[in-house]
Design a protein around this motif. Sequence first.
Motif, PDB file in Angstrom:
ATOM      1  N   ALA A   4      39.936  53.058  39.529  1.00 23.47           N
ATOM      2  CA  ALA A   4      40.449  52.063  38.580  1.00 23.47           C
ATOM      3  C   ALA A   4      41.851  52.400  38.094  1.00 23.47           C
ATOM      4  N   THR A  21      43.924  49.433  28.984  1.00 25.56           N
ATOM      5  CA  THR A  21      42.489  49.697  29.007  1.00 25.56           C
ATOM      6  C   THR A  21      41.947  50.190  27.669  1.00 25.56           C
ATOM      7  N   TYR A 120      37.456  42.669  39.025  1.00 22.17           N
ATOM      8  CA  TYR A 120      36.963  43.986  38.648  1.00 22.17           C
ATOM      9  C   TYR A 120      37.036  44.114  37.130  1.00 22.17           C
ATOM     10  N   ILE A 122      37.297  46.747  34.366  1.00 21.84           N
ATOM     11  CA  ILE A 122      37.663  48.148  34.225  1.00 21.84           C
ATOM     12  C   ILE A 122      37.423  48.559  32.774  1.00 21.84           C
ATOM     13  N   THR A 123      36.625  49.585  32.608  1.00 20.59           N
ATOM     14  CA  THR A 123      36.262  50.047  31.271  1.00 20.59           C
ATOM     15  C   THR A 123      37.362  50.936  30.696  1.00 20.59           C
ATOM     16  N   LEU A 126      38.099  54.000  32.469  1.00 22.71           N
ATOM     17  CA  LEU A 126      38.622  53.756  33.814  1.00 22.71           C
ATOM     18  C   LEU A 126      37.544  53.769  34.901  1.00 22.71           C
ATOM     19  N   GLU A 127      36.402  53.222  34.557  1.00 19.13           N
ATOM     20  CA  GLU A 127      35.335  53.012  35.532  1.00 19.13           C
ATOM     21  C   GLU A 127      35.278  51.530  35.866  1.00 19.13           C
ATOM     22  N   ILE A 128      34.805  51.223  37.044  1.00 19.23           N
ATOM     23  CA  ILE A 128      34.582  49.832  37.427  1.00 19.23           C
ATOM     24  C   ILE A 128      33.196  49.463  36.915  1.00 19.23           C
ATOM     25  N   ASN A 131      32.059  44.302  39.669  1.00 24.13           N
ATOM     26  CA  ASN A 131      32.993  43.879  40.712  1.00 24.13           C
ATOM     27  C   ASN A 131      32.450  42.668  41.438  1.00 24.13           C
TER      28      ASN A 131
END
Length: 158
Positions: A4, A21, A120, A122-123, A126-128, A131
């Motif tokens: 991400a 983010t 996507y 994105i948390t 920085l995780e997906i 999707n």
Amino acid sequence: MINAGQLLNNAHQGASLHSLTLQPLLVVFYSWHWNDYADQLMEQLKKSHAAIVAAGARLLVLSSEDKKHFTSVYPEALPFDVVHDAQHRIARKAGIYRESDPIWGRVSGVNADVPVPAAYLITPSLEIGYNFVDLYLEEEFSPEAVIAAVGKKLAISA
């Protein structure tokens, strides 16, 4: 596996990765070359923007078209940011654009070298979190699924 941070690096001019983010960020790839599919996706994004924001996320659209071409198709002000993905740099990193496997070779009516539709979530870590990729323009993007994923990710991080 998509990273991400790498996906978002330089995605939004003038904004740092951290500021993008601070809250969940929904990144949606878009091209008007998808014809009716593009029109339907844009309408879904406009209609669901308020609900996405209310759920706690921000929406960022990455367009294959530069600002001049994009605003010729959508001259009205949109409630979310639209950024040009020059030379499909971000789409390449996401794996949804490959010169060796063009969408126009798979989908009738698409006559341009553009990425496939994708979204996507994105948390902040920085995780997906969600999707959506549609290789053949046969699926329908679900704002409801994104909103549910935002709620789930925010509940986990609380």
